[in-house]
Design a protein around this motif. Structure first.
Motif, PDB file in Angstrom:
ATOM      1  N   ILE A 195       0.858  -1.185   0.000  1.00  0.00           N
ATOM      2  CA  ILE A 195       0.000   0.000   0.000  1.00  0.00           C
ATOM      3  C   ILE A 195       0.900   1.243   0.000  1.00  0.00           C
ATOM      4  N   PRO A 196       0.380   2.398  -0.447  1.00  0.00           N
ATOM      5  CA  PRO A 196       1.249   3.580  -0.530  1.00  0.00           C
ATOM      6  C   PRO A 196       1.939   3.902   0.787  1.00  0.00           C
ATOM      7  N   GLU A 197       1.257   3.701   1.904  1.00  0.00           N
ATOM      8  CA  GLU A 197       1.854   4.034   3.212  1.00  0.00           C
ATOM      9  C   GLU A 197       3.156   3.281   3.454  1.00  0.00           C
ATOM     10  N   LEU A 198       3.271   2.071   2.931  1.00  0.00           N
ATOM     11  CA  LEU A 198       4.504   1.304   3.098  1.00  0.00           C
ATOM     12  C   LEU A 198       5.677   2.049   2.460  1.00  0.00           C
TER      13      LEU A 198
ATOM     14  N   GLY B 230      13.240  -2.940  17.320  1.00  0.00           N
ATOM     15  CA  GLY B 230      12.411  -1.917  16.666  1.00  0.00           C
ATOM     16  C   GLY B 230      11.715  -1.018  17.670  1.00  0.00           C
ATOM     17  N   SER B 231      11.774   0.298  17.451  1.00  0.00           N
ATOM     18  CA  SER B 231      11.048   1.185  18.355  1.00  0.00           C
ATOM     19  C   SER B 231       9.756   1.696  17.738  1.00  0.00           C
ATOM     20  N   VAL B 232       9.617   1.554  16.410  1.00  0.00           N
ATOM     21  CA  VAL B 232       8.384   1.993  15.750  1.00  0.00           C
ATOM     22  C   VAL B 232       7.921   0.889  14.812  1.00  0.00           C
ATOM     23  N   LEU B 233       6.610   0.689  14.773  1.00  0.00           N
ATOM     24  CA  LEU B 233       6.029  -0.225  13.789  1.00  0.00           C
ATOM     25  C   LEU B 233       4.889   0.490  13.083  1.00  0.00           C
ATOM     26  N   VAL B 234       4.950   0.478  11.764  1.00  0.00           N
ATOM     27  CA  VAL B 234       3.834   0.986  10.965  1.00  0.00           C
ATOM     28  C   VAL B 234       3.129  -0.237  10.399  1.00  0.00           C
ATOM     29  N   THR B 235       1.840  -0.353  10.661  1.00  0.00           N
ATOM     30  CA  THR B 235       1.111  -1.507  10.122  1.00  0.00           C
ATOM     31  C   THR B 235      -0.357  -1.118   9.921  1.00  0.00           C
ATOM     32  N   THR B 236      -1.149  -2.068   9.468  1.00  0.00           N
ATOM     33  CA  THR B 236      -2.572  -1.768   9.306  1.00  0.00           C
ATOM     34  C   THR B 236      -3.311  -2.263  10.551  1.00  0.00           C
ATOM     35  N   ALA B 237      -4.481  -1.695  10.772  1.00  0.00           N
ATOM     36  CA  ALA B 237      -5.263  -2.097  11.944  1.00  0.00           C
ATOM     37  C   ALA B 237      -5.559  -3.594  11.878  1.00  0.00           C
ATOM     38  N   ASN B 238      -5.845  -4.066  10.686  1.00  0.00           N
ATOM     39  CA  ASN B 238      -6.185  -5.460  10.493  1.00  0.00           C
ATOM     40  C   ASN B 238      -5.002  -6.377  10.839  1.00  0.00           C
ATOM     41  N   LEU B 239      -3.828  -6.059  10.300  1.00  0.00           N
ATOM     42  CA  LEU B 239      -2.644  -6.886  10.594  1.00  0.00           C
ATOM     43  C   LEU B 239      -2.280  -6.775  12.075  1.00  0.00           C
TER      44      LEU B 239
ATOM     45  N   LYS C 123      -1.975 -10.158  14.036  1.00  0.00           N
ATOM     46  CA  LYS C 123      -0.620 -10.696  14.165  1.00  0.00           C
ATOM     47  C   LYS C 123       0.247 -10.026  15.214  1.00  0.00           C
ATOM     48  N   VAL C 124      -0.091  -8.805  15.621  1.00  0.00           N
ATOM     49  CA  VAL C 124       0.840  -8.087  16.497  1.00  0.00           C
ATOM     50  C   VAL C 124       0.317  -7.939  17.931  1.00  0.00           C
ATOM     51  N   ALA C 125      -0.997  -7.732  18.059  1.00  0.00           N
ATOM     52  CA  ALA C 125      -1.543  -7.427  19.388  1.00  0.00           C
ATOM     53  C   ALA C 125      -1.063  -8.446  20.427  1.00  0.00           C
ATOM     54  N   ASP C 126      -1.102  -9.733  20.080  1.00  0.00           N
ATOM     55  CA  ASP C 126      -0.748 -10.775  21.054  1.00  0.00           C
ATOM     56  C   ASP C 126       0.745 -10.861  21.358  1.00  0.00           C
ATOM     57  N   ILE C 127       1.581 -10.338  20.484  1.00  0.00           N
ATOM     58  CA  ILE C 127       3.038 -10.432  20.758  1.00  0.00           C
ATOM     59  C   ILE C 127       3.576  -9.103  21.294  1.00  0.00           C
ATOM     60  N   ARG C 128       2.710  -8.115  21.384  1.00  0.00           N
ATOM     61  CA  ARG C 128       3.176  -6.768  21.740  1.00  0.00           C
ATOM     62  C   ARG C 128       3.884  -6.748  23.098  1.00  0.00           C
TER      63      ARG C 128
ATOM     64  N   HIS D  73      -5.744   2.780   8.991  1.00  0.00           N
ATOM     65  CA  HIS D  73      -7.088   2.250   9.254  1.00  0.00           C
ATOM     66  C   HIS D  73      -7.906   2.169   7.974  1.00  0.00           C
ATOM     67  N   ASP D  74      -8.657   1.080   7.835  1.00  0.00           N
ATOM     68  CA  ASP D  74      -9.690   1.014   6.802  1.00  0.00           C
ATOM     69  C   ASP D  74     -10.921   1.709   7.356  1.00  0.00           C
ATOM     70  N   ASP D  75     -11.868   2.041   6.473  1.00  0.00           N
ATOM     71  CA  ASP D  75     -13.076   2.723   6.947  1.00  0.00           C
ATOM     72  C   ASP D  75     -13.776   1.927   8.046  1.00  0.00           C
ATOM     73  N   ALA D  76     -13.747   0.596   7.907  1.00  0.00           N
ATOM     74  CA  ALA D  76     -14.504  -0.244   8.835  1.00  0.00           C
ATOM     75  C   ALA D  76     -13.799  -0.448  10.182  1.00  0.00           C
ATOM     76  N   ASP D  77     -12.513  -0.028  10.281  1.00  0.00           N
ATOM     77  CA  ASP D  77     -11.760  -0.330  11.497  1.00  0.00           C
ATOM     78  C   ASP D  77     -12.144   0.579  12.656  1.00  0.00           C
ATOM     79  N   PRO D  78     -12.210   0.043  13.868  1.00  0.00           N
ATOM     80  CA  PRO D  78     -12.369   0.940  15.015  1.00  0.00           C
ATOM     81  C   PRO D  78     -11.079   1.741  15.196  1.00  0.00           C
ATOM     82  N   MET D  79     -11.217   3.025  15.586  1.00  0.00           N
ATOM     83  CA  MET D  79     -10.025   3.880  15.682  1.00  0.00           C
ATOM     84  C   MET D  79      -9.358   3.764  17.044  1.00  0.00           C
ATOM     85  N   ASP D  80     -10.088   3.173  18.001  1.00  0.00           N
ATOM     86  CA  ASP D  80      -9.593   3.267  19.375  1.00  0.00           C
ATOM     87  C   ASP D  80      -8.891   1.990  19.840  1.00  0.00           C
TER      88      ASP D  80
END
Ligand code: AMP
Length: 588
Positions: free
Chosen positions: A114-117, A152-161, A165-170, A183-190
Motif C-alpha cells: 500500500i502507498p503508506e509502506l 524496533g522502536s516503531v512499527l507501521v502496520t494496518t489495523a487489520n494486521l 498478528k501483532v496485538a498478542d506479541i506486543r 485504518h480502513d473505513d470499517a476499522d475501530p479507531m480506538d
C-alpha cells in the motif's frame, strides 16, 4: 534446438541499451564514476537514499512526473508524483521526529503493498532511521523474532494486521514504543496503545530538511535465513544507493521514459532495492500492484499500464507458463521491451517461453540480501545463454573458489569447475554486518572475498551458472526460508519431540517446505494430528513460511553429536544416494 545462444544482434532493440558494450563498460567502470550520478545532500552534507530517490527530483523538471502508480486490489488507482512523494515522506519524517524517534532507531513496516509502506520506508530514511519492511504474509512468530532482533522502536502496520498478528506479541516487544496504524473505513479507531497514522500525517508539515548523513550510516535492515539459528539481520548503508542506481541502468536498462514494474514485495530485498529505490533514483515511473499473483491480472497490468521494463521472479514465470501462450496472446504489449527475473534459477525453457509469449527473452540475474543489489546479470546488449545467470556487473569481480583448510580459499581458474561463488568485497551495497552477530559476519569473508553460500561454475566465456546452495536453506516461490525457524515453531507443540525441515522440489515453486516430525510419548501419529500440526505451524509462521507437508517418523536421523541430518532426509526424499553416513548415530 532449445539450448543455443540467444544472440542480441538481430533482435532489433527498440532503444539503444544503456550499456552498449559489456566489455568496454566493464573496462572503464569505477564506483567513483557511478557515485557521480548522485546529487548528494545540499551543502555537502553527505548522501541519503531518500534524497536521491525523491527530493532531488521533486524540485526540478520531474516534480509532476508520476513516481509511483499504485494499483489497489479492487481496481482503484492512486498516482503519487515525485513532489507528492517528497511531501508525504517529509510528513512521515516529521511524524517520527515529533514522536521523539531519533536517527539510528529501527522503524519496521508490516503492510501489504500500500502507498503508506513506500512513504514510511522513505520517510524513515529521511529521519535517518533504519527502515525494515516485513513481509505481510509472515505470522506472529517471524514478526516477533525480527522486531525483537532489530530492537524496533516503531512499527507501521494496518489495523487489520495489528489485530491479527501483532496485538498478542506486543507485550514481548518491550522496545516497541510506537505503533502507527493505517485504518480502513470499517476499522475501530480506538485500538489501545496505537496511534492513527493518517491524523498524524495530516498534522505534520510537508517540509523536512534531511540532516547530515554519511554514506556509512545504516539505512536498511533486511532479514535473511541461514541453516542454523535465528534469522540474520543484514545491515545496509545509505551509500548503497550508488549501486541501486547504477545497477538499474546497467542490468535493467532503465531509460528516462520507462514505466517499470517490479513484482517483488518490499518485505524481500528485491522489493526494496528495485521495487522502491532504484527506479526512483533513476527518475522513472513505477507501478506498484497491491494484488497477489494472478496471470490474467498481470497480463492486463503489463498491457494497460504500458510497462516497458518488467522485473519478476521465476516462480511467477512458471505459473504463467502453465497457462500456455494462448492466454498471453490475448493481450498486446507494444511498450514492453525488457524483462528480467531474479531469486531462483530460471530454467532455459522459461527464457524461451518469454520469446514465444512476449517476443522477448527473460534476462536472469543473480544477487542476494547480503549483496544489496544485482551482481551477475544478462544484459540488454549481451548474448544470452539460457540457463546461465550471465556475467558480473561492471565494478563487480566474481569468482569460483574452493575451500582449502580453515577459512582459506583458492580461486579456481579452470572453466567449468564447480565451487562456491565469491565476490571481491568493496561494492557500495555490500552489507556492513549481521545485526549483533559480528562473528557470523566475519565468517562470510575470506581475505578479500565475500563467500555467498551458493555453488556455481563459470564457463570459458565468463558466464556463471548456478548449481545449488551450499547449505540447507529452502527457496520457495523466491523466498528464502530457514529450516530452524520452522522447526522451532513446530517444537512448541506439545506433541512434537523433534522436527527437521527440508525443501522438497516443486515444479512451480522450486521447493516447498516439508517437515519430518518425531512425537513425544503418548501422542499418536494420525491424520488428525497431522492436520492439527499443519494448522498450528501456519497460524504461528504464516502461509509463506509454514510447512505444506508433514511426515511422522519414529526417530530422526542424527549425527553422533546429536545434530539432525537434514541432508540425509532430503536425499531419502529425493531417492538419491545417501552420501557419507559415517557420522550417523547408530552407524558402525
Ligand atoms: P535472498 O537473499 O532471499 O534474496 O536469496 C538469495 C539466494 O537466492 C541466492 O543466494 C541464491 O541461492 C538464490 N538466487 C537468487 N538469484 C538467483 C538466480 N538468478 N539463480 C539461482 N539462484 C538464485
Amino acid at each position: 534446438m532449445k539450448n543455443h545462444i540467444i544472440s542480441k544482434e538481430p533482435l532489433n532493440l527498440s532503444l539503444p541499451p544503456v550499456m552498449a558494450d559489456y566489455a568496454q563498460m566493464r573496462a572503464g567502470f569505477s564506483w567513483e564514476m557511478a557515485a557521480r550520478n548522485m546529487a548528494g545532500l545540499p551543502g555537502g552534507k553527505g548522501i541519503n537514499i531518500a534524497f536521491e530517490a525523491v527530493d532531488r527530483h521533486a524540485q526540478g523538471s520531474l516534480s509532476k512526473k508520476i513516481a509511483l502508480r499504485w494499483l489497489g486490489k479492487s481496481g482503484e488507482t492512486r498516482d503519487l508524483s515525485f513532489r507528492d512523494l517528497a511531501e508525504q515522506t517529509s510528513r512521515f519524517a516529521n511524524v517520527l521526529a515529533g514522536l521523539g524517534v531519533q536517527p539510528g532507531e529501527r522503524v519496521f513496516v508490516l503492510a501489504g503493498r500500500i502507498p503508506e509502506l513506500y512513504i514510511a520506508v522513505l520517510g524513515a530514511l529521511k529521519q535517518r532511521c533504519v527502515a525494515s519492511p516485513l513481509f505481510s504474509a509472515f505470522g506472529p512468530e517471524p514478526i516477533h523474532t525480527r522486531i525483537a532482533l532489530g530492537g524496533g522502536s516503531v512499527l507501521v502496520t494496518t489495523a487489520n494486521l495489528y489485530r491479527k498478528k501483532v496485538a498478542d506479541i506486543r507485550m514481548r516487544l518491550p522496545h516497541l514504543r510506537h505503533v502507527l496504524l493505517v485504518h480502513d473505513d470499517a476499522d475501530p479507531m480506538d485500538i489501545p496503545r496505537t496511534l492513527d497514522l493518517a491524523s498524524l500525517m495530516r498534522a505534520a508539515s510537508p517540509a523536512f530538511v534531511i540532516g547530515p548523513t554519511s554514506g556509512e550510516d545504516p539505512a536498511l535492515l533486511h532479514f535473511t535465513s541461514g541453516t542454523t539459528g535465528k534469522p540474520k539481520g543484514a545491515v545496509h548503508v545509505h551509500g548503497a544507493v550508488i549501486a541501486h542506481d547504477v545497477t538499474g541502468k546497467v542490468a535493467l536498462d532503465f531509460h528516462s521514459d520507462d514505466v517499470f514494474w517490479c513484482t517483488a514485495d518490499p518485505g524481500w530485498v528485491t522489493g526494496t532495492s528495485y521495487g522502491i529505490i532504484s527506479p526512483l533514483t533513476n527518475g522513472i515511473s513505477s507501478v506498484v500492484d497491491e494484488g497477489d499473483f494472478d496471470a490474467e491480472r498481470w497480463y492486463r497490468i503489463l498491457a494497460e499500464q504500458d510497462i516497458s521494463v518488467w522485473y519478476t521472479a521465476p516462480t511467477a514465470v512458471r505459473m504463467m507458463m502453465k497457462g500456455g501462450t494462448g492466454q498471453v496472446r490475448q493481450h498486446a504489449f507494444p511498450k514492453l521491451r525488457f524483462i528480467a527475473s531474479v531469486g531462483e534459477p530460471l530454467n532455459p525453457q522459461a527464457v524461451w517461453w518469454g520469446m514465444e509469449a512476449f517476443g522477448l527473452p527473460i534476462h536472469d540475474n543473480w544477487w542476494q540480501t547480503e549483496t544489496g543489489g544485482i551482481m551477475i546479470a544478462n544484459y540488454a546488449a549481451m548474448d544470452i545463454k539460457p540457463g546461465s545467470m550471465g556475467k558480473p556487473l561492471p565494478g563487480i569481480e566474481a569468482a569460483i573458489v574452493k575451500h582449502c583448510g580453515a577459512n582459506a580459499i583458492e580461486v579456481v581458474t579452470e572453466p567449468g569447475t564447480e565451487g562456491e561463488l565469491a565476490l571481491k568485497r568493496g561494492w557500495p551495497s555490500m552489507f556492513r554486518g549481521y545485526l549483533n552477530e559480528d562473528e557470523r559476519y566475519r565468517n562470510c569473508f575470506s581475505g578479500e572475498w565475500y563467500l555467498t553460500g551458493d555453488l556455481a561454475r563459470c564457463d570459458e566465456d565468463g558466464y556463471f551458472w548456478f548449481v545449488g546452495r551450499a547449505d540447507d536453506v529452502i527457496k520457495s516461490s523466491g523466498h528464502l526460508i530457514g529450516p530452524f525457524e520452522v522447526e522451532s515453531a513446530l517444537m512448541e507443540h506439545a506433541a512434537v519431540a523433534e522436527a527437521a525441515v527440508i525443501g522438497k522440489p516443486d515444479p512451480v515453486q522450486l521447493e516447498t517446505v516439508k517437515a519430518f516430525v518425531a512425537l513425544n510419548p503418548g501422542h499418536v501419529a494420525n491424520e488428525t494430528l497431522r492436520r492439527e500440526l499443519l494448522g498450528f505451524a501456519r497460524k504461528r509462521l504464516g502461509a509463506a513460511v509454514a510447512p505444506k507437508e508433514i511426515e511422522f517418523m519414529d526417530n530422526l536421523p542424527k549425527t553422533r553429536s546429536g545434530k539432525i541430518m537434514r541432508r540425509l532426509l532430503k536425499s531419502r526424499e529425493l531417492g538419491l544416494p545417501e552420501g557419507d553416513t559415517s557420522t550417523l548415530e547408530g552407524s558402525a
